[in-house]
Design a protein around this motif. Structure first.
Motif, PDB file in Angstrom:
ATOM      1  N   GLU A 186       1.240   1.499  -0.566  1.00 35.19           N
ATOM      2  CA  GLU A 186       1.501   0.928  -1.889  1.00 35.19           C
ATOM      3  C   GLU A 186       2.624  -0.095  -1.845  1.00 35.19           C
ATOM      4  N   GLU A 187       3.685   0.194  -1.078  1.00 37.05           N
ATOM      5  CA  GLU A 187       4.813  -0.725  -0.989  1.00 37.05           C
ATOM      6  C   GLU A 187       4.423  -2.011  -0.249  1.00 37.05           C
ATOM      7  N   ILE A 188       3.589  -1.871   0.792  1.00 39.03           N
ATOM      8  CA  ILE A 188       3.220  -3.059   1.577  1.00 39.03           C
ATOM      9  C   ILE A 188       2.255  -3.961   0.798  1.00 39.03           C
ATOM     10  N   THR A 189       1.313  -3.363   0.089  1.00 35.62           N
ATOM     11  CA  THR A 189       0.317  -4.170  -0.642  1.00 35.62           C
ATOM     12  C   THR A 189       0.892  -4.876  -1.863  1.00 35.62           C
ATOM     13  N   LYS A 190       2.146  -4.638  -2.165  1.00 29.75           N
ATOM     14  CA  LYS A 190       2.782  -5.373  -3.258  1.00 29.75           C
ATOM     15  C   LYS A 190       2.869  -6.870  -2.947  1.00 29.75           C
ATOM     16  N   SER A 215      -5.388  -6.426   2.633  1.00 28.77           N
ATOM     17  CA  SER A 215      -5.573  -4.968   2.716  1.00 28.77           C
ATOM     18  C   SER A 215      -4.771  -4.417   3.883  1.00 28.77           C
ATOM     19  N   ILE A 216      -4.651  -3.094   3.920  1.00 31.74           N
ATOM     20  CA  ILE A 216      -3.939  -2.402   5.000  1.00 31.74           C
ATOM     21  C   ILE A 216      -4.699  -1.129   5.337  1.00 31.74           C
ATOM     22  N   ASP A 217      -4.874  -0.883   6.622  1.00 30.88           N
ATOM     23  CA  ASP A 217      -5.580   0.322   7.108  1.00 30.88           C
ATOM     24  C   ASP A 217      -4.697   1.048   8.125  1.00 30.88           C
ATOM     25  N   VAL A 218      -4.840   2.371   8.142  1.00 29.39           N
ATOM     26  CA  VAL A 218      -4.154   3.199   9.149  1.00 29.39           C
ATOM     27  C   VAL A 218      -5.088   3.323  10.346  1.00 29.39           C
ATOM     28  N   ALA A 219      -4.803   2.593  11.419  1.00 25.97           N
ATOM     29  CA  ALA A 219      -5.680   2.595  12.600  1.00 25.97           C
ATOM     30  C   ALA A 219      -5.484   3.840  13.460  1.00 25.97           C
TER      31      ALA A 219
END
Length: 240
Positions: A220-224, A231-235
């Protein structure tokens, strides 16, 4: 005159071999017995000598056995004496020990009563001292345990941060990601990985404390920073 007649008229000893054989047997018979008797005499003498030697040896052995029996009897007597000696010593020493309490009783019953009271009192003091030492050790153990740092659960994350297009400034994107700071978060190495059509994504590692930072909160903090980040994914997610 024929040959036989000539021979018959001659004085010839035709039986001489027989007489020679008889003479030989005679002398052998005459000489045989003496040598045989001397051999028997020598054998008898040797036998007598051996018998005397055996009698002497037997006598010596009897003497040795008698001496050994006497020594063994002496040793048994000494052992019996030693076994009896320790039994009498404690009894002799025990007499004065038993006499001392009797004298104390005769001297005065009040002193004995005081000693008994002191005895029970010392037991109580020993119990109290033991209890105090036990409590002190428990308190020291509790204090030591409280000072020991608690085990902190941590996790290692590998994040894939994707931009909008190939014109996105990836250096600025990484700067925005690293600007997210919170207690229990530590950023690691990063690299750009091609995705396709000239677009590259940011792959960055971080270590988080599970009790302080959650993956949802971090995303949530990064997608601000929506101007740079699509987008952001946990690889990858690993417990440390």
């Amino acid at each position: 005159m024929s040959g036989l007649q000539c021979l018959a008229s001659e004085n010839i000893w035709f039986d001489k071999p027989l007489y020679d054989e008889a003479e030989k047997c005679f002398y052998e018979g005459a000489n045989g017995p003496p040598s045989k008797s001397s051999s028997h005499a020598g054998g008898d003498q040797e036998l007598v000598t051996r018998m005397k030697s055996m009698e002497l040896e037997n006598h010596t052995l009897h003497k040795v056995v008698a001496e050994m029996r006497a020594a063994l009897q002496t040793l048994e007597n000494r052992v019996a004496t030693l076994e009896k000696s320790p039994a009498g010593v404690p009894s002799a020493k025990a007499a004065p020990v038993q006499a001392t309490p009797v004298k104390q009783v005769q001297n005065g019953d009040d002193e004995d009563e005081d000693d008994d009271m002191d005895l029970f009192g010392s037991d109580d003091e020993d119990d109290e001292e033991a209890e105090r030492l036990k409590q002190e050790r428990l308190d020291a153990y509790a204090a030591k345990k409280s000072k020991k740092p608690a085990l902190i659960a941590k996790s290692s994350l590998l994040l894939d941060v994707k931009p909008w297009d190939d014109e996105t400034d990836m250096a600025k994107l990484e700067e925005c990601v690293r600007s997210v700071q919170m207690e229990g978060l530590l950023w690691g190495a990063s690299k750009l990985v091609p995705v396709g059509y000239g677009i590259k994504k940011l792959q960055i590692t971080c270590v988080i404390e599970d009790d302080k930072v959650g993956t949802d909160m971090l995303e949530e903090e990064i997608t601000k920073f929506e101007d740079f980040i699509q987008s952001i994914d946990v690889a990858a997610f690993n417990k440390i």
